[in-house]
Design a protein around this motif. Structure first.
Motif, short mmCIF file in Angstrom:
data_model
loop_
_atom_site.label_atom_id
_atom_site.label_comp_id
_atom_site.label_asym_id
_atom_site.label_seq_id
_atom_site.Cartn_x
_atom_site.Cartn_y
_atom_site.Cartn_z
N GLY A 1 0.82 -1.20 0.00
CA GLY A 1 0.00 0.00 0.00
C GLY A 1 0.85 1.25 0.00
N ASN A 2 0.28 2.34 0.47
CA ASN A 2 0.98 3.62 0.48
C ASN A 2 0.88 4.27 1.84
N TYR A 3 1.86 5.10 2.13
CA TYR A 3 1.78 5.96 3.31
C TYR A 3 1.34 7.34 2.84
N TYR A 4 0.36 7.91 3.55
CA TYR A 4 -0.16 9.23 3.20
C TYR A 4 0.08 10.17 4.38
N ASP A 5 0.67 11.30 4.08
CA ASP A 5 0.96 12.28 5.12
C ASP A 5 -0.10 13.37 5.09
N ALA A 6 -0.90 13.48 6.13
CA ALA A 6 -1.96 14.47 6.21
C ALA A 6 -1.60 15.51 7.27
N ALA A 7 -1.34 16.72 6.83
CA ALA A 7 -0.90 17.77 7.76
C ALA A 7 -2.06 18.49 8.42
N ASP A 8 -3.25 18.43 7.80
CA ASP A 8 -4.40 19.14 8.34
C ASP A 8 -5.68 18.43 7.91
N ALA A 9 -6.83 19.06 8.20
CA ALA A 9 -8.11 18.44 7.88
C ALA A 9 -8.26 18.20 6.38
N GLY A 10 -7.85 19.19 5.58
CA GLY A 10 -7.95 19.04 4.13
C GLY A 10 -7.10 17.91 3.62
N GLY A 11 -5.88 17.80 4.15
CA GLY A 11 -4.99 16.73 3.74
C GLY A 11 -5.52 15.37 4.15
N LEU A 12 -6.14 15.29 5.31
CA LEU A 12 -6.72 14.03 5.76
C LEU A 12 -7.87 13.63 4.85
N GLY A 13 -8.67 14.60 4.45
CA GLY A 13 -9.78 14.32 3.54
C GLY A 13 -9.29 13.82 2.20
N ASP A 14 -8.25 14.48 1.66
CA ASP A 14 -7.69 14.05 0.37
C ASP A 14 -7.16 12.62 0.47
N ALA A 15 -6.43 12.34 1.56
CA ALA A 15 -5.86 11.01 1.73
C ALA A 15 -6.95 9.95 1.84
N MET A 16 -7.99 10.23 2.60
CA MET A 16 -9.05 9.24 2.79
C MET A 16 -9.80 9.00 1.49
N ASN A 17 -10.01 10.03 0.72
CA ASN A 17 -10.70 9.86 -0.57
C ASN A 17 -9.91 8.96 -1.50
N GLU A 18 -8.60 9.00 -1.37
CA GLU A 18 -7.78 8.16 -2.25
C GLU A 18 -7.67 6.73 -1.72
N VAL A 19 -7.43 6.56 -0.41
CA VAL A 19 -7.17 5.21 0.10
C VAL A 19 -8.38 4.29 -0.03
N VAL A 20 -9.59 4.85 0.09
CA VAL A 20 -10.77 3.99 0.04
C VAL A 20 -11.01 3.41 -1.36
N VAL A 21 -10.35 3.96 -2.37
CA VAL A 21 -10.50 3.38 -3.71
C VAL A 21 -9.27 2.58 -4.13
N GLN A 22 -8.17 2.70 -3.37
CA GLN A 22 -6.97 1.92 -3.65
C GLN A 22 -7.05 0.62 -2.85
N THR A 23 -7.97 -0.24 -3.25
CA THR A 23 -8.27 -1.43 -2.46
C THR A 23 -7.48 -2.64 -2.93
N VAL A 24 -7.58 -3.70 -2.14
CA VAL A 24 -6.90 -4.95 -2.46
C VAL A 24 -7.45 -5.56 -3.75
N ASP A 25 -8.70 -5.21 -4.10
CA ASP A 25 -9.31 -5.74 -5.33
C ASP A 25 -8.83 -5.02 -6.58
N LYS A 26 -8.32 -3.83 -6.39
CA LYS A 26 -7.96 -3.03 -7.55
C LYS A 26 -6.71 -3.60 -8.21
N LYS A 27 -6.72 -3.61 -9.53
CA LYS A 27 -5.60 -4.14 -10.27
C LYS A 27 -4.33 -3.39 -9.89
N GLU A 28 -3.26 -4.14 -9.71
CA GLU A 28 -2.02 -3.53 -9.26
C GLU A 28 -1.53 -2.49 -10.26
#
Length: 463
Positions: A187-214
């Motif tokens: 997977g990936n490590y995401y660095d979220a410095a603030d609320a906006g960064g946390l939102g961006d990271a969460m929007n990405e990680v929930v679609v980068q799933t184990v089912d998704k083609k590598e």
């Protein structure tokens, strides 16, 4: 007949149910930080409030048939490194339960990252399911564990999962073990410095799933040799539709692109760096490949002269969208302007001189990162000196100069009592001189002159 119909319906049900099961995405299991540090303030809210809101928003965008598990640590006992609890099993299908459970958590204790990961991995081992694990933490391991070692051992064992880690408000020197674990967990490590960064990271990680083609296409963004954070979107060159996107976070990040040709648009998350477009990028097969996207500027060096001598001009560099990418003034010297790599039009407007050829345009200038592209243009002028006189003395008059072939007025001015010089392009001009002041009643005079490059024509008109 009824028996046959019943059997057919049963077969349909079994097949349909099997198809639904096959189509259902693998579970996502959140490991949620409820350590005492989550009471910390950020942007006027506690980190707990921010994380709870962002998590609820992110899961609402998930498919209706998405199973979501929830594990929390540090929420029941202060100082207990075994305080890890499964609040919702991985087969939970209620988004509301996840949001409600997160809102009731009260941060209290330690940060047992390794033990939390072990708890989730044990569940996968027992159920033999694959899952996406998303760990949200605002701190580093505080219980002498090593989450990277835990993840590596589980992968060696053959347990199927993808681990993403979102660091919320961590310092740069606190992320090494977390990055190691995310990398080991595919997977990936995401660095979220603030609320906006946390939102961006969460929007990405929930679609980068184990089912998704590598991912097979890696992108790495740099400027002047320093990695920068950017969004890179890939569009089909033919259909212009977006196919994939990834955020680099200053590292090489992968997205999956089927074989074909793509236009990449890289948008840096920095206000002083402009987007870069790379066209017709070919993906040959599904093997991994990487592309470094450089935001290093290239330069256009504009050298403008008049009759071979350095001349003052205004320079504009226009991008493919018709926007001004850079502009400046030459002041009679070579002017270098830095722009992103790409194709541009250069517009040059000469100052001081008048006429039909004071503007020059150069199309399809290709700028390459780290290189300087020279442009030269020589304008041409001559000089017309006009004197209005009465009784041998200079008088004030208004002078209008018109280009003969086009009838276009190119310049005008007053002689006052000292004459007037006009710097114009070579050509044939009709010049009208009208006395002013006490001599304004005198009839105007009109003359025609043919001016050549570098020539000075002096005309004295007696009234």
């Amino acid at each position: 007949m009824k028996l046959t119909t019943t059997l057919v319906c049963m077969c349909c049900f079994i097949l349909f149910g099997h198809a639904q099961q096959q189509d259902a995405p693998s579970p996502i299991i959140f490991i949620y930080d409820a350590s005492g540090s989550m009471w910390g303030q950020m942007q006027g809210k506690t980190k707990m409030e921010i994380a709870s809101g962002v998590l609820s928003t992110a899961i609402n965008e998930l498919p209706e048939n998405q199973e979501i598990g929830l594990v929390a640590y540090g929420h029941r006992k202060k100082g207990d490194c075994n305080d890890v609890e499964t609040l919702l099993p991985m087969d939970n299908s209620s988004k509301t339960k996840v949001s409600s459970a997160v809102k009731t958590i009260k941060p209290l204790g330690m940060t047992p990252l390794a033990y939390s990961a072990t708890t989730v991995i044990d569940q996968l081992r027992k159920t033999k399911k694959k899952a996406t694990i998303i760990l949200i933490t605002d701190g580093i391991e505080s219980c002498d564990g090593n989450i990277c070692d835990v993840v590596k051992a589980a992968k060696m064992e053959g347990i199927d999962f993808k681990l993403h880690i979102v660091g919320f408000g961590l310092k740069a020197n606190e992320t090494e073990q977390l990055k190691c674990a995310a990398n080991a967990g595919d997977g990936n490590y995401y660095d979220a410095a603030d609320a906006g960064g946390l939102g961006d990271a969460m929007n990405e990680v929930v679609v980068q799933t184990v089912d998704k083609k590598e991912g097979n296409f890696g992108v790495y963004a740099v400027k002047n040799g320093v990695p920068i954070d950017s969004w890179v979107r890939a569009y089909s060159t033919d259909s212009k539709k977006e196919v994939a996107a990834v955020r680099t976070y200053g590292e090489t990040r992968y997205m999956y692109l089927p074989p074909g040709k793509y236009d990449l648009i890289a948008q840096p998350l920095s206000s002083n760096v402009k987007a870069v477009t790379i066209k017709n990028v070919a993906v040959i097969d599904e093997n991994k490949t990487e592309r470094t996207i450089s935001f290093d500027g290239g330069k256009i060096a504009t050298n403008t002269t008049n009759n071979g001598e350095g001349w003052d001009t205004m320079v504009k560099i226009i991008d493919e969208n018709g926007d001004v990418a850079a502009s400046g003034r030459t002041y009679g010297r070579v002017k270098e302007l830095e722009v992103n790599p790409g194709t541009y039009k250069v517009e040059i407007q000469a100052l001081a001189m008048k006429g039909l050829d004071t503007y020059h345009e150069v199309d399809n200038i290709t700028v390459t990162a780290g290189e300087t592209t020279p442009i030269e243009h020589d304008f041409k002028t001559g000089s017309i000196q006009i004197y209005a006189k009465v009784g041998g003395e200079d008088i004030d008059s208004i002078v209008n100069i018109k280009e003969v072939n086009t009838g276009k007025g190119v310049d005008a001015g007053r002689t006052y009592d000292r004459g007037k010089e006009f710097l114009v392009n070579p050509g044939t001009y009709q010049i009208k001189i009208q006395p002013l002041g006490v001599h304004k009643d005198k009839n105007p005079q009109t003359i025609t002159v043919e001016l050549k490059k570098g020539q000075t024509i002096t005309k004295s008109l007696n009234f």
